[in-house]
Motif scaffolding. Structure first.
Motif, PDB file in Angstrom:
ATOM      1  N   PHE A  45       0.825  -1.207   0.000  1.00 67.91           N
ATOM      2  CA  PHE A  45       0.000   0.000   0.000  1.00 67.91           C
ATOM      3  C   PHE A  45       0.855   1.250   0.000  1.00 67.91           C
ATOM      4  O   PHE A  45       0.623   2.188  -0.767  1.00 67.91           O
ATOM      5  N   GLN A  78       2.763   1.677  -3.358  1.00 69.66           N
ATOM      6  CA  GLN A  78       1.850   2.150  -4.381  1.00 69.66           C
ATOM      7  C   GLN A  78       1.532   3.626  -4.183  1.00 69.66           C
ATOM      8  O   GLN A  78       1.506   4.415  -5.144  1.00 69.66           O
ATOM      9  N   GLN A 137      -7.753   1.316  -0.934  1.00 72.12           N
ATOM     10  CA  GLN A 137      -7.249   0.116  -0.275  1.00 72.12           C
ATOM     11  C   GLN A 137      -8.194  -0.375   0.817  1.00 72.12           C
ATOM     12  O   GLN A 137      -8.541  -1.558   0.873  1.00 72.12           O
ATOM     13  N   TYR A 138      -8.613   0.527   1.687  1.00 76.02           N
ATOM     14  CA  TYR A 138      -9.351   0.119   2.875  1.00 76.02           C
ATOM     15  C   TYR A 138     -10.864   0.189   2.706  1.00 76.02           C
ATOM     16  O   TYR A 138     -11.601  -0.278   3.585  1.00 76.02           O
TER      17      TYR A 138
END
Length: 322
Positions: free
Chosen positions: A42, A45, A282-283
């Protein structure tokens, strides 16, 4: 399009000191990530997109030029680096250079075509060129169409650093990001950067002072595109693939979103904006397509309540250059 410069602070030794202190703090925080248990993919990125957003900010925040096609530089560098690594068997350092060179060449061509136009016409030309490249890469044999280039080898950087190890790869990406960030910072605070800001503020006056504004804007476009290509070349090692996603117009839109959320025309704003957007992707992935709705809502809120962006509002409140 011009940046929000109604509260622009002059470049002073104190301002530069504050910026360098914040840079050191940022570098130390990022260097400590492998020891915190945070998912390294993460952060890597986010660092790649942060560098892309910083490169984009160099063009729009300090040159006043809004590009809707900046993803073409990132995607082109990714395809060329991936092809060089997988098919030609080049080592990582040469693969990165191939990607940077491809982005540099593309920025020369697209800049020559688009830089003579201003405002929305410039933006639309960059968008059209980006979509043209998208369909070229969709049909080109070496890109493998919708499948992209998969399984790109990471190799050993300079024959020493094994990039297949997550920690080693993280620090290589971090060093690349910090180097690109410092280069952009140096450009902004150079005589060239000062002329670029003057063109952003009042181009007719800059012309009356004898500056060839088209040449300055062209050079800013080339520098921005090349640095965006550097971000794309680094991203290849993180994702181990190069796909059409990185060339699509929606990627260019995300870069605009990152820059505006963080703070247009600020040094650290694009970095914060990139981490916010990538963190949401992501989350909040469990929400499916609703992620885009949430992103859009946050963007609307930021535009209405944080007109200068997150870092821009903080800098305005404390009267600091960030």
């Amino acid at each position: 399009m011009t940046a929000l410069t109604d509260d622009t602070l002059p470049v002073t030794p104190r301002a530069m000191r504050d910026e360098m202190i914040l840079f050191v703090v940022m570098a130390l925080l990022l260097a400590s990530v492998p020891f915190t248990g945070v998912y390294p993919f993460f952060v890597m990125q986010a660092l790649c997109f942060a560098l892309l957003a910083c490169a984009f900010n160099l063009l729009i925040g300090y040159g006043g030029l809004l590009s809707f096609g900046h993803a073409m530089f990132m995607g082109t560098a990714g395809y060329c680096s991936g092809h060089a690594l997988k098919v030609w068997g080049l080592p990582p350092e040469l693969g990165i250079l191939v990607g940077i060179a491809a982005a540099f060449g593309l920025s020369l061509i697209t800049g020559y075509i688009s830089i003579r136009r201003q405002g929305i016409y410039f933006s639309m030309i960059t968008l059209a060129l980006s979509q043209l490249l998208y369909f070229i890469y969709l049909q080109a044999p070496f890109t493998h169409g919708e499948d992209g280039i998969q399984g790109i080898p990471q190799g050993h950087l300079f024959g020493v650093f094994d990039l297949s190890k997550p920690t080693v790869l993280y620090y290589v990406v971090l060093v690349g990001f910090l180097a690109g960030f410092l280069l952009i910072y140096r450009i902004i605070n150079s005589p060239f950067g000062e002329v670029l800001k003057s063109i952003r503020e009042n181009e007719p006056r800059a012309i009356s002072l004898g500056y060839r504004t088209d040449q300055y804007k062209f050079l800013a476009f080339v520098l921005s595109g090349t640095l965006a290509g550097f971000a794309g070349a680094l991203k290849v090692f993180v994702a181990q693939n190069a796909s059409l996603t990185d060339v699509h117009w929606s990627m260019s839109g995300e870069v605009v979103l990152m820059t505006l959320v963080g703070g247009l025309g600020t040094i650290f704003g694009p970095v914060v904006g990139a981490f916010v957007i990538i963190a949401m992707q992501q989350y909040l992935a469990g929400f499916g397509q609703w992620v885009t709705v949430i992103q859009g809502s946050i963007f609307v809120i930021c535009v209405l309540t944080f007109r200068r962006g997150v870092i821009g509002e903080i800098a305005h409140y404390f009267r600091r250059s960030l």
